[in-house]
Design an enzyme around this catalytic site. Structure first.
Site, PDB file in Angstrom:
ATOM      1  N   LYS A 227       7.070   2.204  -3.150  1.00  0.00           N
ATOM      2  CA  LYS A 227       6.492   1.952  -1.900  1.00  0.00           C
ATOM      3  C   LYS A 227       6.529   3.379  -1.026  1.00  0.00           C
ATOM      4  O   LYS A 227       7.423   4.610  -1.587  1.00  0.00           O
ATOM      5  CB  LYS A 227       8.218   0.814  -0.968  1.00  0.00           C
ATOM      6  CG  LYS A 227       8.101  -0.413  -1.040  1.00  0.00           C
ATOM      7  CD  LYS A 227       6.494  -0.903  -0.502  1.00  0.00           C
ATOM      8  CE  LYS A 227       6.498  -2.707  -1.320  1.00  0.00           C
ATOM      9  NZ  LYS A 227       5.267  -2.830  -0.018  1.00  0.00           N
ATOM     10  N   GLU A 281      -1.531   1.643  -1.303  1.00  0.00           N
ATOM     11  CA  GLU A 281      -2.493   0.330  -0.861  1.00  0.00           C
ATOM     12  C   GLU A 281      -2.369   0.554   1.073  1.00  0.00           C
ATOM     13  O   GLU A 281      -1.557   1.567   0.631  1.00  0.00           O
ATOM     14  CB  GLU A 281      -1.501  -0.747  -1.115  1.00  0.00           C
ATOM     15  CG  GLU A 281      -1.099  -1.558  -0.866  1.00  0.00           C
ATOM     16  CD  GLU A 281      -0.641  -2.670  -1.691  1.00  0.00           C
ATOM     17  OE1 GLU A 281      -0.125  -2.524  -2.941  1.00  0.00           O
ATOM     18  OE2 GLU A 281       0.744  -3.884  -1.285  1.00  0.00           O
ATOM     19  N   GLU A 310      -3.372  -7.507   2.465  1.00  0.00           N
ATOM     20  CA  GLU A 310      -2.280  -8.336   2.558  1.00  0.00           C
ATOM     21  C   GLU A 310      -2.072  -8.441   4.261  1.00  0.00           C
ATOM     22  O   GLU A 310      -1.474 -10.052   4.802  1.00  0.00           O
ATOM     23  CB  GLU A 310      -0.716  -8.200   1.968  1.00  0.00           C
ATOM     24  CG  GLU A 310      -0.414  -6.718   2.476  1.00  0.00           C
ATOM     25  CD  GLU A 310       1.087  -6.239   2.264  1.00  0.00           C
ATOM     26  OE1 GLU A 310       1.104  -6.091   0.755  1.00  0.00           O
ATOM     27  OE2 GLU A 310       2.167  -6.535   2.960  1.00  0.00           O
TER      28      GLU A 310
END
Ligand SMILES: C[C@H](O)[C@@H](O)[C@@H](O)[C@H](O)C(=O)O
Ligand SMILES: [Mg+2]
Length: 448
Positions: A227, A281, A310
């Site tokens: 992350k 992402e 997502e």
């Protein structure tokens, strides 16, 4: 054969206090309690089988989704399951076109998450009644699958005939690919190693646990996601630490969870490029199709792809992301899109554009569900594992009756009839919000 009239639909608010350990934390969701709106469908058929469906949410969001499921329930109640699956496209459209509820969608946000929960339960029940693991791998007739898809708004890119043709071609070599899945499984990557809320000490421990000999579950990962996005210096330090630990050969991905503006994303990623990420992402808003395209273009010279999906609302946005060359890795989500029905259309569009699908999973139950879709993708649609992998996180599987099986960093195909959506009743009771045992204790402690 589908049977029985739907006699009951219940929905429960089930939450896990994952935020306490920083599990699941990222640059935007700093205190995620992994949660599910958990739907159970019962029929009057004598077999006593039930359909279980979830949608993934975070903590408080669950109560809103539960409301939306209740608002949709009348579309399912008293319906014959044979009529639902016999005209699955029509039923999907009925749910997503409710004249009043579509105003708060359409096909997006809370109402679409609720649609997914309901439809996931229908797929689970249908598969169980037919004694199949999923309809996807087992169904012999591509026409049946095509008849589940609502092609509205995507026929400029994918028609019913295109879909049929892709699935027909997918029949070639299917047996060998099935065999390959049964022996080797579908490649997975892990995100559990580097949530944003983990300290450096935790980071150091977790990838090591996935190393040979030390791993609790004997799987050795080759692909890791970290992350990023809150603080660039922090990211440089953390990425260096992780890259050093996993070595230069293993694959690293980065996930910013929508934190940046478009120019900021490009600038930030040029500072992290030295760690050789395969993709970044969700660099920016999930709705910004042209922004993703601009970032994709700017990152080509750095060898970094863009991944997203997502929080992609529906097939229409996926269609545009594909049309605009805005992503290099497409991330379907089993609970954000309208269940198997809508995910099928996205898998087929991705095939048409030659973009690899690398599903979003994790949360609670997402791995259990999406494994069905991605194994199907390999067996019947993409026929390829190139540049493809499915996310895996190591949390909360123990609450499922049919948990995923990971071996050698791969998803082994599920073997039990259904969609792997059923949770253990004991876990549901304990984690139901606010009166389950776990929450009673936590809420009482907060008061004191
Ligand atoms: C809040 C969640 O844990 C997210 O951080 C997670 O789904 C994430 O984006 C992922 O890619 O796994
Ligand atoms: Mg993500």
């Amino acid at each position: 054969m589908a049977r029985g009239r739907v006699s009951r639909l219940s929905v429960r608010d089930v939450r896990f206090p994952t935020s306490l350990g920083g599990h699941g934390s990222d640059a935007m969701h700093t205190d995620p309690d992994y949660s599910a709106a958990y739907v159970v469908i019962e029929t009057d058929a004598e077999d006593g089988l039930k359909g279980y469906g979830i949608t993934f949410t975070l903590g408080k969001g669950t109560e809103v989704v539960v409301c939306a499921v209740n608002a949709l329930a009348h579309h399912v109640l008293n319906k014959d399951l044979r009529d639902i699956v016999g005209d699955f496209r029509g039923f999907y459209r009925q749910l997503t076109s409710d004249g009043q509820l579509r105003w708060i969608g359409p096909e997006k946000g809370v109402v679409h998450l609720a649609t997914a929960a309901v439809l996931n339960a229908v797929w689970d029940l249908w598969a169980k009644q037919e004694g199949k693991v999923t309809h996807l791998t087992a169904t012999p007739d591509p026409r049946t699958l095509v008849s589940c898809i609502d092609f509205r708004y995507i026929t400029d890119v994918l028609t019913e005939e295109d879909a049929y043709e892709i699935l027909q071609k997918g029949q070639i070599g299917k047996k060998e690919r099935e065999e390959h899945m049964l022996t080797g499984g579908y490649p997975a990557y892990t995100t559990s190693c580097a949530w944003l809320g983990y300290s450096d000490d935790t980071l150091k421990q977790v990838p090591a646990e996935a190393g040979p000999g030390l791993n609790r579950r004997t799987h050795v990962f080759h692909r890791f996601k970290v992350k990023v996005g809150a603080d660039v210096q922090d990211d440089v330090r953390r990425c260096r630490l992780i890259r050093d630990m996993i070595g230069p050969e293993k694959t690293l991905m980065m996930d910013a969870n929508q934190r940046w503006d478009v120019p900021e994303a490009v600038e930030w990623m040029s500072k992290l490029a030295e760690f050789k990420p395969l993709w970044i992402e969700e660099p920016t808003s999930p709705d910004d199709i042209l922004g993703h395209a601009a970032i994709s273009k700017a990152l080509v010279p750095l060898g970094i792809g863009v991944a997203t999906g997502e929080q992609c609302h529906n097939r229409v946005i996926f269609k545009q992301l594909l049309q605009a060359n805005a992503l290099q890795f497409l991330q379907i989500d089993s609970c954000r899109l309208g269940s198997v029905n809508e995910n099928l259309s996205v898998l087929l569009m991705a095939k048409k554009f030659g973009i690899p699908v690398c599903p979003h999973a994790g949360g609670v139950g997402l791995c259990e569900l999406v494994q069905h879709l991605i194994i199907f993708d390999y067996i019947s649609v993409s026929a390829s594992l190139d540049n493809r992998m499915c996310e895996y996180v190591d949390h909360l599987h123990e609450h499922f009756k049919y948990p995923v099986r990971i071996q050698e960093a791969s998803y082994m195909p599920p073997m039990d009839a259904g969609y792997s959506t059923e949770m253990k009743e004991e876990s549901v009771k304990k984690h139901q919000y606010p009166d389950g045992e776990v929450w009673k204790k936590l809420l009482a402690a907060q008061k004191n």
